[in-house]
Design an enzyme around this catalytic site. Structure first.
Site, short mmCIF file in Angstrom:
data_model
loop_
_atom_site.label_atom_id
_atom_site.label_comp_id
_atom_site.label_asym_id
_atom_site.label_seq_id
_atom_site.Cartn_x
_atom_site.Cartn_y
_atom_site.Cartn_z
N ASP A 193 0.80 -1.41 -0.04
CA ASP A 193 -0.03 0.08 0.03
C ASP A 193 0.84 1.40 0.20
O ASP A 193 0.17 2.37 -0.24
CB ASP A 193 -1.00 0.01 1.14
CG ASP A 193 -2.05 -0.99 0.89
OD1 ASP A 193 -2.15 -1.58 -0.16
OD2 ASP A 193 -2.83 -1.26 2.07
N ARG B 261 -11.94 7.82 -0.46
CA ARG B 261 -11.95 6.50 0.24
C ARG B 261 -10.82 6.06 1.56
O ARG B 261 -11.49 5.39 2.13
CB ARG B 261 -11.78 5.52 -0.92
CG ARG B 261 -12.90 5.26 -2.07
CD ARG B 261 -12.60 3.99 -2.73
NE ARG B 261 -11.99 2.73 -1.96
CZ ARG B 261 -11.64 1.93 -2.07
NH1 ARG B 261 -11.08 1.81 -3.58
NH2 ARG B 261 -11.08 0.91 -1.42
C1 UD1 Z 1 -5.63 -6.00 2.45
C2 UD1 Z 1 -5.86 -4.30 2.61
C3 UD1 Z 1 -5.27 -3.91 1.22
C4 UD1 Z 1 -3.77 -4.38 1.27
C5 UD1 Z 1 -3.64 -6.29 1.19
C6 UD1 Z 1 -2.22 -6.43 1.26
C7 UD1 Z 1 -7.90 -3.90 3.79
C8 UD1 Z 1 -9.29 -3.18 3.80
N1 UD1 Z 1 -7.40 -4.09 2.54
O1 UD1 Z 1 -6.39 -6.32 1.28
O2 UD1 Z 1 -5.16 -2.39 1.39
O3 UD1 Z 1 -3.16 -3.87 0.09
O4 UD1 Z 1 -4.42 -6.43 2.42
O5 UD1 Z 1 -1.57 -5.74 2.32
O6 UD1 Z 1 -7.48 -4.38 4.78
N2 UD1 Z 1 -5.46 -13.83 -2.22
C9 UD1 Z 1 -6.09 -14.90 -2.81
N3 UD1 Z 1 -7.19 -15.52 -2.23
C10 UD1 Z 1 -7.68 -15.03 -1.31
C11 UD1 Z 1 -7.17 -13.97 -0.48
C12 UD1 Z 1 -6.23 -13.23 -1.03
O7 UD1 Z 1 -5.29 -15.47 -3.87
O8 UD1 Z 1 -8.83 -15.63 -0.92
C13 UD1 Z 1 -4.28 -13.11 -2.52
C14 UD1 Z 1 -4.76 -11.61 -3.09
O9 UD1 Z 1 -5.05 -11.75 -4.45
C15 UD1 Z 1 -3.25 -11.02 -3.07
C16 UD1 Z 1 -2.83 -11.61 -1.50
O10 UD1 Z 1 -3.36 -12.96 -1.63
O11 UD1 Z 1 -2.32 -11.59 -3.91
C17 UD1 Z 1 -2.93 -10.73 -0.35
O12 UD1 Z 1 -4.29 -10.05 -0.39
P1 UD1 Z 1 -4.81 -9.92 1.00
O13 UD1 Z 1 -3.88 -9.70 1.88
O14 UD1 Z 1 -5.95 -11.01 0.99
O15 UD1 Z 1 -5.58 -8.42 0.68
P2 UD1 Z 1 -6.86 -7.86 1.08
O16 UD1 Z 1 -7.06 -8.20 2.54
O17 UD1 Z 1 -7.74 -8.07 0.14
#
Ligand code: UD1
Length: 429
Positions: free
Chosen positions: A316, A408
């Site tokens: 981020d 946002r």
């Molecule tokens: C959260 C943050 C976002 C930040 C991100 C990574 C919030 C509201 N948002 O997003 O600002 O950029 O963490 O620090 O807190 N993935 C999968 N399957 C899943 C879930 C995730 O493949 O079911 C992958 C995603 O595509 C990505 C990685 O895992 O490549 C990390 O994503 P994730 O940590 O889950 O991000 P968010 O929780 O959506």
């Protein structure tokens, strides 16, 4: 649509108050669904995403009131929300709401934990690459939920309640760790989460759940233990400071030069980013008030960075750091390992005169002597603020369009920067 107009070239000097963290406030608000009693959250930032989540929770029957200001309150303090989820009247989270903010998908965990059922729309496309929810679904299944996909919705059932279990994430996910914590808090028996996200916002959610009566240990490490309890009660909790907002303004100061105190910021939350800034030539120190960032005279030094889950350099802050590197004295390499396609700011930075070469997940930034202002288009939250940082150091006028992305995640951005001497204003239309 509002625009932000910046005339670059001024240094930043003064104090910027840091707001509560958006990425902690959202899961904390969602956790309010887990109890019939009142959850009071302090230091909640005033952001479009928070307002949208209020609407989404309202749709489930949650009453949220904003406590009024009292005499003597700090004018920059966040808002206090009282979340009352006594009666959940609807367990469906519809597409038109979930598609507007991915984090609202996370309501699935408390809804199924408390009501034994949930019907939550899949979030759909996203500007920063495919962001699936498979880890969330696997975690819920590991705790005994029965899931099916029906017409774009995840239909989850656990009529006899969730059971504790072992959840092993194949990759670190912040959101899926939030989901697992909320689902496991009231599941029967013990849950172990392995390869859990260690981001400070996970620790904040766990701390609040523990105040509500949960038994969670190990949050902030890769292995979290949860002993399920039958019910959770109300509590009062203050949202931790926003480390991404902190890092963003720290990079803005490193970019323009000057001397700014980030009041209320906590250096422990972003050590890796602050170290990187030091290597880039900024002076960064912890003070009683927060963090003081300075850069006087000396130029910006190039630093290579790779994004990593916490405690590594946060994705981020990648776009903001790239903006800084556009004016470094030499070449730097920035590698994005968390999200595919999180380089949409590259083309817009190029419009200001930046020289960036993209190769797969790595951007090579060739520092230039000067940037020049131009109209640019915000594409997502962090990308848009990187354009603001570049605009602050560009010669002439930069007009950032699609400002709703900024709203946002950044509270009163133009006001905070203008108070430190930036020539920046919002043009409403
Ligand atoms: C959260 C943050 C976002 C930040 C991100 C990574 C919030 C509201 N948002 O997003 O600002 O950029 O963490 O620090 O807190 N993935 C999968 N399957 C899943 C879930 C995730 O493949 O079911 C992958 C995603 O595509 C990505 C990685 O895992 O490549 C990390 O994503 P994730 O940590 O889950 O991000 P968010 O929780 O959506």
């Amino acid at each position: 649509m509002d625009k932000i107009r910046i005339v670059g070239g001024r240094t930043l000097n003064g104090t910027i108050p840091i707001s509560g963290a958006k990425n902690a406030a959202l899961p904390l608000m969602i956790a309010g669904l887990l109890t019939e009693e009142k959850l009071t959250l302090e230091n909640v930032p005033r952001l479009a995403d928070v307002a949208l989540l209020q609407r989404i929770l309202g749709n489930h029957g949650v009453d949220i009131t904003t406590a009024g200001k009292r005499n003597g309150d700090d004018p920059h303090a966040g808002q206090t929300l009282e979340i009352d989820a006594r009666a959940i009247v609807d367990t469906t989270a519809p597409y038109d709401l979930v598609s507007r903010m991915r984090a609202s998908f996370w309501v699935i965990a408390p809804l199924i934990a408390r009501m034994g059922e949930a019907r939550v729309s899949l979030p759909g496309g996203c500007a920063i690459g495919t962001r699936p929810v498979d880890f969330h679904l696997d975690a819920l299944r590991a705790l005994g939920a029965d899931l099916e996909i029906d017409a774009g919705y995840v239909v989850a059932r656990a009529p006899k309640g969730l059971q504790g279990g072992r959840i092993v994430f194949p990759k670190v996910s912040v959101g899926a760790t939030h989901t697992a914590l909320m689902a496991a808090a009231t599941a029967q028996g013990e849950t172990v989460i392995e390869n859990a996200a260690r981001e400070p916002e996970i620790g904040d959610l766990a701390a609040c759940l523990n105040k509500m009566g949960a038994r969670i240990s190990g949050a902030g490490t890769a292995t979290i233990h949860i002993e399920g309890v039958p019910r959770l009660r109300g509590a009062r909790h203050a949202v931790l400071p926003d480390r991404i907002e902190t890092g963003t303004y720290a990079m803005a100061v490193a970019m323009t030069g000057g001397d700014v105190t980030l009041a209320g910021a906590s250096p422990d939350l972003l050590e890796s980013a602050l170290d990187t800034l030091r290597q880039a030539g900024a002076q960064v120190e912890a003070t009683n008030e927060g963090i003081r960032v300075r850069r006087n005279g000396a130029g910006i030094l190039p630093v290579d960075v790779e994004t990593q889950p916490f405690p590594g350099f946060p994705t981020d802050l990648q776009a903001q750091f790239m903006a800084l590197m556009t004016k470094a004295k030499g070449n730097s390499r920035i590698t994005e390992t968390i999200f595919e396609n999180r380089f949409m700011h590259v083309q817009e930075l190029a419009r200001l005169g930046a020289r960036i070469h993209l190769d797969g997940d790595t951007a090579t930034v060739e520092g230039v002597e000067r940037l020049t202002g131009a109209p640019v288009m915000a594409t997502d939250l962090r990308a848009s603020v990187s354009l603001v940082i570049a605009g602050l150091a560009a010669e002439g006028e930069t007009l950032v369009q699609r400002v709703y992305h900024l709203d946002r995640g950044f509270e009163r951005l133009e006001e905070k920067l203008a108070r430190c001497g930036a020539q920046i204003e919002r043009i409403s239309s």
